[in-house]
Design a protein around this motif. Structure first.
Motif, PDB file in Angstrom:
ATOM      1  N   UNK A   1      -8.960  14.863  45.655  1.00  6.67           N
ATOM      2  CA  UNK A   1      -7.958  15.467  44.783  1.00  6.67           C
ATOM      3  C   UNK A   1      -8.623  16.192  43.613  1.00  6.67           C
ATOM      4  N   UNK A   2      -9.698  15.627  43.089  1.00  2.57           N
ATOM      5  CA  UNK A   2     -10.415  16.300  42.003  1.00  2.57           C
ATOM      6  C   UNK A   2     -10.929  17.666  42.447  1.00  2.57           C
ATOM      7  N   UNK A   3     -11.345  17.753  43.704  1.00  2.00           N
ATOM      8  CA  UNK A   3     -11.866  19.021  44.210  1.00  2.00           C
ATOM      9  C   UNK A   3     -10.821  20.125  44.176  1.00  2.00           C
ATOM     10  N   UNK A   4      -9.549  19.746  44.278  1.00  2.00           N
ATOM     11  CA  UNK A   4      -8.484  20.749  44.206  1.00  2.00           C
ATOM     12  C   UNK A   4      -8.350  21.333  42.808  1.00  2.00           C
ATOM     13  N   UNK A   5      -8.900  20.676  41.812  1.00  2.00           N
ATOM     14  CA  UNK A   5      -8.850  21.147  40.423  1.00  2.00           C
ATOM     15  C   UNK A   5     -10.216  21.678  39.972  1.00  2.00           C
ATOM     16  N   UNK A   6     -11.014  22.145  40.903  1.00  2.00           N
ATOM     17  CA  UNK A   6     -12.389  22.545  40.560  1.00  2.00           C
ATOM     18  C   UNK A   6     -12.418  23.634  39.497  1.00  2.00           C
ATOM     19  N   UNK A   7     -11.480  24.591  39.572  1.00  2.00           N
ATOM     20  CA  UNK A   7     -11.454  25.657  38.571  1.00  2.00           C
ATOM     21  C   UNK A   7     -11.149  25.134  37.185  1.00  2.00           C
ATOM     22  N   UNK A   8     -10.164  24.260  37.082  1.00  2.00           N
ATOM     23  CA  UNK A   8      -9.805  23.680  35.788  1.00  2.00           C
ATOM     24  C   UNK A   8     -10.940  22.798  35.270  1.00  2.00           C
ATOM     25  N   UNK A   9     -11.538  22.008  36.152  1.00  2.00           N
ATOM     26  CA  UNK A   9     -12.649  21.145  35.740  1.00  2.00           C
ATOM     27  C   UNK A   9     -13.840  21.962  35.260  1.00  2.00           C
ATOM     28  N   UNK A  10     -14.080  23.090  35.894  1.00  2.00           N
ATOM     29  CA  UNK A  10     -15.175  23.964  35.447  1.00  2.00           C
ATOM     30  C   UNK A  10     -14.934  24.442  34.023  1.00  2.00           C
ATOM     31  N   UNK A  11     -13.679  24.746  33.710  1.00  2.00           N
ATOM     32  CA  UNK A  11     -13.334  25.166  32.355  1.00  2.00           C
ATOM     33  C   UNK A  11     -13.507  24.015  31.370  1.00  2.00           C
ATOM     34  N   UNK A  12     -13.083  22.831  31.773  1.00  2.00           N
ATOM     35  CA  UNK A  12     -13.163  21.671  30.878  1.00  2.00           C
ATOM     36  C   UNK A  12     -14.607  21.269  30.606  1.00  2.00           C
ATOM     37  N   UNK A  13     -15.472  21.389  31.628  1.00  2.00           N
ATOM     38  CA  UNK A  13     -16.874  20.968  31.472  1.00  2.00           C
ATOM     39  C   UNK A  13     -17.813  22.148  31.208  1.00  2.00           C
ATOM     40  N   UNK A  14     -17.253  23.292  30.869  1.00  2.00           N
ATOM     41  CA  UNK A  14     -18.091  24.484  30.669  1.00  2.00           C
ATOM     42  C   UNK A  14     -19.147  24.263  29.590  1.00  2.00           C
ATOM     43  N   UNK A  15     -18.778  23.588  28.527  1.00  2.00           N
ATOM     44  CA  UNK A  15     -19.710  23.342  27.409  1.00  2.00           C
ATOM     45  C   UNK A  15     -20.306  21.943  27.446  1.00  2.00           C
ATOM     46  N   UNK A  16     -20.199  21.297  28.603  1.00  2.00           N
ATOM     47  CA  UNK A  16     -20.730  19.937  28.743  1.00  2.00           C
ATOM     48  C   UNK A  16     -21.607  19.875  29.988  1.00  2.00           C
ATOM     49  N   UNK A  17     -22.819  20.379  29.925  1.00  2.00           N
ATOM     50  CA  UNK A  17     -23.695  20.396  31.117  1.00  2.00           C
ATOM     51  C   UNK A  17     -23.990  18.986  31.597  1.00  2.00           C
ATOM     52  N   UNK A  18     -24.137  18.875  32.917  1.00  2.00           N
ATOM     53  CA  UNK A  18     -24.353  17.572  33.540  1.00  2.00           C
ATOM     54  C   UNK A  18     -25.824  17.394  33.872  1.00  2.00           C
ATOM     55  N   UNK A  19     -26.404  16.345  33.333  1.00  2.00           N
ATOM     56  CA  UNK A  19     -27.796  16.018  33.620  1.00  2.00           C
ATOM     57  C   UNK A  19     -27.817  14.921  34.679  1.00  2.00           C
ATOM     58  N   UNK A  20     -28.505  15.186  35.796  1.00  2.00           N
ATOM     59  CA  UNK A  20     -28.557  14.217  36.888  1.00  2.00           C
ATOM     60  C   UNK A  20     -29.328  12.980  36.428  1.00  2.00           C
ATOM     61  N   UNK A  21     -28.660  11.836  36.334  1.00  2.00           N
ATOM     62  CA  UNK A  21     -29.335  10.630  35.829  1.00  2.00           C
ATOM     63  C   UNK A  21     -30.152   9.928  36.900  1.00  2.00           C
ATOM     64  N   UNK A  22     -31.002  10.658  37.589  1.00  2.00           N
ATOM     65  CA  UNK A  22     -31.856  10.053  38.610  1.00  2.00           C
ATOM     66  C   UNK A  22     -33.011  10.990  38.897  1.00  2.00           C
ATOM     67  N   UNK A  23     -33.938  10.508  39.715  1.00  2.00           N
ATOM     68  CA  UNK A  23     -35.089  11.316  40.097  1.00  2.00           C
ATOM     69  C   UNK A  23     -34.843  12.087  41.382  1.00  2.00           C
ATOM     70  N   UNK A  24     -33.628  12.069  41.879  1.00  2.00           N
ATOM     71  CA  UNK A  24     -33.330  12.765  43.128  1.00  2.00           C
ATOM     72  C   UNK A  24     -33.380  14.265  42.925  1.00  2.00           C
ATOM     73  N   UNK A  25     -33.816  14.994  43.933  1.00  2.00           N
ATOM     74  CA  UNK A  25     -33.871  16.459  43.802  1.00  2.00           C
ATOM     75  C   UNK A  25     -32.475  17.048  43.699  1.00  2.00           C
ATOM     76  N   UNK A  26     -32.364  18.172  43.020  1.00  2.00           N
ATOM     77  CA  UNK A  26     -31.066  18.821  42.825  1.00  2.00           C
ATOM     78  C   UNK A  26     -30.458  19.272  44.136  1.00  2.00           C
TER      79      UNK A  26
END
Length: 675
Positions: free
Chosen positions: A377-402
């Motif tokens: 269901x969150x995926x259906x709001x991807x455009x809105x979520x992109x706007x909400x998190x535009x100024x909040x970059x996500x840092x991957x909290x692990x050593x896994x490759x991007x």
């Protein structure tokens, strides 16, 4: 004499210029008479309509004359105020003007009331953009015959309802300009504000917009009650902005086009209170308690305000309505904060899930279903979520490759913070499932559990917008993991069955060795069946894949060994031995039949008791059974035994999976031939 008139002025003494001549008595008399005539004309027509019951604007010619007389009266009053401020004529003119303004105020009120259905915001907003010139009439337009002809030609092509609406707006505009020009703006706007504000308030009430709903009241509401109010608000806000407030803004701009300050004042007083109540609701919802179940309604609120922001900014562009814009912006800010908080809480809830409950038979865990449904269901709001998190970059909290979080083929997906965030949530859940798989005591069941759950995750990704966000490579990579889990399950769960068969099925061996291999195979197969009878594979594709994979592992070896040593003589010996335990077989017949039918699920046809109606897979079986002579007690056992043998051979050797009803459990994919 000539020298007297033409004498040069003295160089040391200059004669001052003569004063300007006094105004001509003739000119003064003409101006006064013209003003008096204006007063007389106004007196005649204003007095005529002073006690008239019918509407002045029912007759366009009369309305034009009335407004023209007011304009002439204004000029006379201006002239008299300048030259004869204490004249009785000025008093007379003022009295006539007051009478005329009362009449126009009454006409203004009547037009607003009687044309309420035609001046509703929906009608105004609908035709104002499509016909911007159709309602441009003004105070002066009533004096222009050319405009009347133009307007008449233009109105011939529009519907009757719209024509009435446009005519009403034109009349209101003409009255407003006449009253404002004469200094009666207060009286005009008072009537307008009272009537139009009542219309706006009533419309908002019918739309379900509640006023006075405080933050404390919202916080005390049960979620079910609040959710209903949110749904009502969502269905109302678009109509309120795009129709109600937009229509009022258009009507206000047209009626009071002569004065920007009056236009602003009227619209602000009419709409501000209702707009603040409308846009204050989402902000109060966002300030309430934040739980994951509220996420999608909060996103709906954010999306509604965000989609309407351009209209909100345009409609409430006045300085006096800046509070409305601020309220809408604050709602977006608060809603965005609430979404970020709830998403973080959702991730924390996954990580802290301490339930020891296991999925029966290694099936799909409730946590997997809940989390994947939520993320889908969150995926259906991807455009809105992109706007909400535009100024909040996500840092991957692990050593896994991007590259783990998105498809390298789609650079846009990799750079999308929402794709990475959602992929991270899936990873957090899969890591949690690894821990839950360790709860199973059987390692093979643990791998089956992981295969089932990861297959469910992949299915949800393929069926939702996650497929676009995560990419095809993400899906392919995890499908390979499912196959790896399935292979580990087969290796552990069926290794003993495979080990019971000789490494070289065609190698020479004694009959005792042959019997020993068959007995070991049957014993191992029975153990595998008993252990896996309650294990499940819910996904049809995965189930078919595992059936085929197991068949490819077991059938070739068993078939080769059976064809080499499973001849008629061996089968006769096996049958004699089996028939010796006929009563035991008869007691266990029901279990045998159920076992053949994939773990005891569903119904099967009981074997016939008449030997003549038996069906044999191999004619040798028929010849062998007919060559023996059995007593009556033994013959009663034969159908069950033979049914087990024939069905086991048919399923095993011929691999006729299609003839058996689809199994619910994964156990006993192949039925053994009894020895």
């Amino acid at each position: 004499m000539r020298s007297i008139f033409f004498k040069s002025p003295s160089p040391t003494r200059m004669t001052p210029p003569p004063p300007p001549p006094p105004p001509s008595p003739l000119h003064h008399t003409f101006s006064e008479s013209l003003m008096e005539e204006n007063i007389d004309v106004a007196d005649a027509i204003i007095t005529k309509w002073e006690t008239h019951v019918a509407s002045l604007f029912c007759d366009r010619d009369e309305a034009r004359q009335y407004l023209s007389s007011i304009k002439g009266l204004q000029k006379a009053m201006q002239y008299l105020a300048l030259h004869h401020s204490s004249s009785e004529k000025l008093v007379r003119a003022q009295t006539l003007m007051q009478t005329a303004m009362k009449r126009l105020e009454k006409e203004f009120y009547q037009i607003l009331k009687s044309n309420r259905a035609y001046l509703d915001p929906e009608s105004v907003s609908a035709h104002s953009t499509s016909r911007p010139s159709a309602s441009r009439s003004s105070f002066s337009d009533f004096e222009e015959e050319d405009f009347e002809n133009e307007s008449r030609d233009e109105n011939d092509s529009i519907p009757e309802v719209e024509r009435v609406s446009l005519a009403a707006m034109a009349d209101l505009r003409a009255i407003a300009e006449a009253m404002i020009t004469a200094g009666y703006a207060k009286e005009c706007t008072k009537v307008y504000k009272i009537i139009r504000k009542s219309i706006v308030d009533e419309a908002l009430y019918h739309l379900g917009v509640e006023r006075g709903l405080s933050l404390q009241q919202i916080q005390k509401m049960e979620w079910e009650v609040l959710e209903v109010k949110i749904k009502t608000w969502l269905s109302a806000v678009k109509m309120a902005v795009k129709t109600l407030f937009y229509g009022e803004r258009i009507l206000c701009d047209q009626v009071f086009s002569i004065s920007a300050p009056i236009r602003e004042s009227c619209f602000t007083e009419i709409s501000k209170e209702g707009a603040l109540a409308l846009f204050g609701f989402p902000e109060n919802v966002a300030k309430g308690k934040k739980t994951p179940e509220k996420m999608f309604r909060v996103l709906d609120l954010y999306e509604a305000v965000s989609d309407l922001w351009s209209e909100i900014e345009s409609i409430f562009s006045f300085e006096s309505t800046s509070a409305v814009r601020s309220t809408a912006v604050n709602s977006l800010i608060r809603l965005g904060e609430a979404v970020r908080t709830m998403l973080a809480d959702f991730e924390t809830a996954i990580q802290k899930d301490s339930s020891k409950m296991t999925a029966p038979g290694g099936g799909v865990h409730p946590l997997t279903r809940y989390v994947m449904n939520y993320i889908s269901f969150l995926a259906d709001y991807s455009g809105i979520l992109s706007d909400i998190f535009a100024d909040w970059p996500f840092a991957i909290p692990s050593d896994l490759p991007e590259s783990y979080f998105g498809s390298p083929e789609n650079e846009e997906n990799i750079s999308s913070p929402i794709s990475v965030r959602l992929a991270w949530l899936v990873l957090v859940m899969l890591c949690k499932l690894d821990g839950k798989a360790a709860v199973y005591k059987d390692v093979a069941l643990s791998y089956l559990f992981l295969a089932n759950n990861l297959q469910y995750v992949i299915g949800k990704v393929r069926q939702s917008n996650l497929n676009f966000l995560l990419g095809d490579e993400w899906v392919i990579r995890h499908e390979q993991k499912v196959k790896q889990y399935a292979a580990n399950y087969e290796k552990i769960a069926w290794s003993k069955v495979l080990g019971s068969l000789p490494e070289n099925p065609t190698a020479e061996m004694s009959m005792d060795e042959v019997k020993d291999h068959f007995r070991k195979f049957n014993t191992a197969f029975e153990e595998a069946y008993m252990k896996q009878s309650s294990w499940v594979v819910s996904d049809p594709k995965l189930r078919d894949y595992m059936k085929i994979s197991l068949a490819r592992r077991i059938v070739p070896i068993y078939k080769e060994f059976y064809e080499m040593y499973g001849g008629l003589q061996a089968r006769r010996e096996h049958w004699v031995e089996s028939l010796g335990a006929c009563r035991q077989v008869q007691a266990e017949a029901a279990g045998v039949v159920e076992r053949v039918n994939f773990g005891g699920r569903g119904k099967i046809r009981r074997p016939p008791r008449n030997l003549g109606s038996w069906h044999f897979v191999d004619n040798k079986d028929k010849e062998a059974i007919q060559s023996f002579e059995f007593d009556a007690a033994v013959k009663q056992c034969i159908p069950l035994l033979l049914y087990q043998i024939i069905n086991g051979a048919e399923i095993l050797i011929r691999m006729r999976f299609a003839t058996v009803k689809r199994p619910i459990t994964v156990s006993v994919i192949i039925a053994p031939v009894p020895v």
